[in-house]
Design a protein around this motif. Sequence first.
Motif, short mmCIF file in Angstrom:
data_model
loop_
_atom_site.label_atom_id
_atom_site.label_comp_id
_atom_site.label_asym_id
_atom_site.label_seq_id
_atom_site.Cartn_x
_atom_site.Cartn_y
_atom_site.Cartn_z
N VAL A 85 0.21 16.52 23.99
CA VAL A 85 1.80 17.14 26.00
C VAL A 85 1.72 18.07 26.09
O VAL A 85 1.62 18.30 27.76
CB VAL A 85 3.21 16.67 24.57
CG1 VAL A 85 3.33 17.71 23.01
CG2 VAL A 85 3.71 17.12 25.57
N ASP A 86 1.64 19.42 25.28
CA ASP A 86 0.92 20.72 25.37
C ASP A 86 -0.16 21.02 27.32
O ASP A 86 0.69 21.57 28.46
CB ASP A 86 1.26 21.73 25.34
CG ASP A 86 2.30 22.27 23.43
OD1 ASP A 86 3.47 21.29 24.43
OD2 ASP A 86 2.07 22.76 22.81
N ALA A 87 -0.72 20.23 26.79
CA ALA A 87 -1.55 20.50 27.52
C ALA A 87 -1.64 18.98 29.43
O ALA A 87 -1.86 20.05 30.01
CB ALA A 87 -3.34 19.35 27.66
N VAL A 88 -0.73 17.94 29.37
CA VAL A 88 0.06 17.45 30.25
C VAL A 88 0.88 18.24 30.80
O VAL A 88 0.77 17.92 32.61
CB VAL A 88 0.52 16.32 29.66
CG1 VAL A 88 0.93 15.39 30.22
CG2 VAL A 88 -1.03 15.22 28.59
N ARG A 89 1.34 18.28 30.56
CA ARG A 89 3.00 19.83 31.42
C ARG A 89 2.61 20.44 31.91
O ARG A 89 2.73 20.31 32.64
CB ARG A 89 3.63 19.70 30.24
CG ARG A 89 4.32 18.42 29.79
CD ARG A 89 5.60 18.35 29.13
NE ARG A 89 6.96 19.39 29.64
CZ ARG A 89 8.04 19.20 30.01
NH1 ARG A 89 8.59 18.06 29.40
NH2 ARG A 89 8.66 19.62 30.87
N PHE A 90 1.65 21.25 30.82
CA PHE A 90 1.31 22.78 31.76
C PHE A 90 0.82 21.97 33.30
O PHE A 90 1.30 22.65 33.95
CB PHE A 90 0.58 23.80 30.62
CG PHE A 90 0.79 25.13 30.97
CD1 PHE A 90 1.13 26.19 31.03
CD2 PHE A 90 -0.73 25.52 31.79
CE1 PHE A 90 1.38 27.28 31.01
CE2 PHE A 90 -0.63 26.99 32.02
CZ PHE A 90 0.37 27.95 32.05
N MET A 91 -0.51 21.73 32.93
CA MET A 91 -1.87 21.45 33.63
C MET A 91 -1.13 20.55 34.91
O MET A 91 -1.36 20.33 35.54
CB MET A 91 -3.12 20.76 33.38
CG MET A 91 -3.51 21.39 32.89
SD MET A 91 -3.94 22.86 33.03
CE MET A 91 -4.90 22.48 34.45
N MET A 92 0.02 19.87 35.12
CA MET A 92 0.88 18.84 35.58
C MET A 92 1.58 20.03 36.22
O MET A 92 2.25 19.58 38.27
CB MET A 92 1.98 17.97 35.39
CG MET A 92 0.85 16.79 34.85
SD MET A 92 0.20 15.61 36.07
CE MET A 92 -1.13 14.83 35.20
N LEU A 93 1.45 20.79 36.35
CA LEU A 93 2.45 22.23 36.87
C LEU A 93 1.49 23.23 37.23
O LEU A 93 2.06 24.28 38.38
CB LEU A 93 3.86 23.11 36.00
CG LEU A 93 4.57 22.59 35.37
CD1 LEU A 93 5.64 22.70 34.43
CD2 LEU A 93 5.26 21.80 36.72
N TYR A 94 0.44 23.18 36.95
CA TYR A 94 -0.95 24.08 37.38
C TYR A 94 -1.19 23.86 39.08
O TYR A 94 -2.69 24.48 39.35
CB TYR A 94 -1.60 24.39 37.07
CG TYR A 94 -2.35 25.67 36.47
CD1 TYR A 94 -1.49 26.96 36.49
CD2 TYR A 94 -3.55 25.94 36.82
CE1 TYR A 94 -1.37 27.99 35.95
CE2 TYR A 94 -4.33 27.47 36.59
CZ TYR A 94 -3.34 28.53 36.26
OH TYR A 94 -3.25 29.50 36.13
N ARG A 95 -0.66 23.13 39.29
CA ARG A 95 -0.64 22.66 41.20
C ARG A 95 0.70 23.28 41.52
O ARG A 95 1.70 22.45 41.18
CB ARG A 95 -1.70 21.70 41.68
CG ARG A 95 -2.60 22.08 40.99
CD ARG A 95 -3.95 23.20 41.69
NE ARG A 95 -5.13 22.97 41.68
CZ ARG A 95 -5.42 23.52 40.65
NH1 ARG A 95 -4.75 24.63 40.37
NH2 ARG A 95 -7.18 23.82 41.04
N LYS A 96 1.40 23.19 43.38
CA LYS A 96 2.06 22.69 43.91
C LYS A 96 1.88 21.25 43.70
O LYS A 96 1.21 20.94 43.73
CB LYS A 96 1.56 23.55 44.90
CG LYS A 96 3.35 23.36 46.00
CD LYS A 96 2.97 24.25 47.11
CE LYS A 96 4.87 24.17 47.87
NZ LYS A 96 4.63 24.93 49.06
N ALA A 97 3.95 20.70 43.72
CA ALA A 97 3.97 19.66 43.62
C ALA A 97 2.94 18.91 44.28
O ALA A 97 2.89 17.63 44.65
CB ALA A 97 5.26 19.46 43.41
N ASP A 98 3.20 19.27 46.30
CA ASP A 98 2.97 18.44 47.39
C ASP A 98 1.28 19.05 47.45
O ASP A 98 0.75 18.01 48.52
CB ASP A 98 4.00 18.50 48.60
CG ASP A 98 2.99 20.54 49.02
OD1 ASP A 98 2.50 20.74 47.63
OD2 ASP A 98 4.19 20.77 49.69
N ALA A 99 0.23 19.06 46.05
CA ALA A 99 -0.96 19.33 46.80
C ALA A 99 -1.87 18.03 45.64
O ALA A 99 -1.18 18.50 44.32
CB ALA A 99 -1.68 21.14 45.91
#
Length: 583
Positions: A417-431
């Motif tokens: 879960v940590d990898a999923v959550r952090f990496m889903m935030l490691y780009r701006k949402a509209d990119a």
Amino acid sequence: MNLFADFAQRIRSVVQSLDLKDKEGVSPDLSRLTVEPPRDPAHGDLASNVAMVLAKSLGMKPRDLAQNIADELAKDEDVSSIEVAGPGFINLRLSDGFWHSQLRTMLDAGEDYGRSDLGAGRATNVEYVSANPTGPMHVGHCRGAVVGDALARLLAFAGYAVTREYYVNDAGGQINVLGESVILRYREALGETISIPEGLYPGDYLVPVGTALAEEHGRALLDMSGADALAIAKDKAVSMMMDLIREDLAALNIRHDVFFSERTLHGDNGGKIGAAVEGLRQKGFVYEGTLPPPKGQLPEDWEDREQVLFRSTEVGDDMDRPLVKSDGAYTYFAADVAYMEDKFERGFDKLIFVLGADHGGYVKRMEALARAISETIDIDVLLCQLVKLYREGEPVRMGKRTGNFVTLRDVVDEVGVDAVRFMMLYRKADAPLDFDFAKVTEQSKDNPVFYVQYAAARAHSIIRQAVEAFGPEVAAQEGIGQGADQLTDEGEIALIRKLAEWPRLVESAATAMEPHRVAFYLYDLASAFHTHYNRGTENAQLRFVKHDDAVLTRARLGLVMAVRNVLSAGLAVTGASAPEEMR
């Protein structure tokens, strides 16, 4: 404390003390004054544009005005040096004593350091995920789920009273299709051989629903009218699919406060929808008329006839919107009217919707609707671009309608879960975001979540080493931060400076509604921490634990604890954990 806001106020006070006036004798407008970190750290600790935004109205040259302000600011005991640069920027360097006091403030606040009252308890509704209850969550839902949840956490940390909401689309055509699909699975559970025609949901995840119906009702549904059997099948399917969705979300560390049923809006023959539409009519926003055919591809809700319309073009939309279909039923948008009205009546005047990029066409109509309901509603719609899955550089295919899709649970179970959550935030949402299963699990600096969590674990490790060397009293809360004036190395001051950016980052990210900024900041903080730690491997005098100096060790341990606290608080905002050790 947001030191940038603090120094902005100090500069305002200086400007006011200079009693500056424009040609009309009016004091200058200070609303555009900013204080921020300079792009190049070599230029100082803080930079302000104050002279450049005031000079024209005061009839002065920017550099001359900047020098006048700088001369006064130089009298501040927390300012070690000040210079006017370029066209009129004011660059400040702060004293080591100021940074030492900042460290003590951080330690006193603990993990609450950076928590803000920016939101002032404003009732804020964040709606996210809201996937149709027609199957388990797939990876396409994952990014919006993480962005929405992280945003809710960020806003709560910034002082907003946040309610996390999920809109259950349990009415309409897709639920009828779901019910028909489940009826087939029910017949299958009774021993019939079935084939699933195109247009229905073929996934095996509906097999347990059919089995449950067979166990509860036996063959009774076969003897009912089709409408009655379908109603029972739909209720059971939605209930079991929502249970499955809640489990999927829980695996992603997401829990909503409210699950709002669309069906409640359609109850009593659409009473709530009718009342909301009538409310708009009384405000002059509803009329009977015809719509010209829109340019390009025709939207599904356009009909060439006189109909009941929402006059949304008067409040910023690019076309008026139908509210009633040709068969007399309310449109999907009419339900949106009632739903937003319901939120407003529940006391929310800040509404945030996190949607997939394919919902871009909804933005203007939702903003227009908010303006029509009340000018006090503050509405924001965030769009999340698609996630592309890769495995060692090769695309991972999925197709929901065929039943061969990659579920959210598949991804969480494989990488955590940590990898999923952090990496889903490691780009701006509209990119767009590329998610590679191999890269998000490798233990290297190139894997942001590992790098940040390793910094948290390293901080705990240093604290344990100090306790082993000097006993538990060295890490006792009482007295931690004492002797901070011994922290004079440039790396130690740089680390305090980076920590001091956290409160400003929280407020700016919350204002912009961009939780990805938190992930970026945590990576930068981790990098600064690892860099200084590595200097100690080359120079024993810089190590955090000095076995021959308990006082200096305690001072440096305060710095380590501040890093640990900010990493822990920041990771909590992203929804990831701050491990005490890496395994």
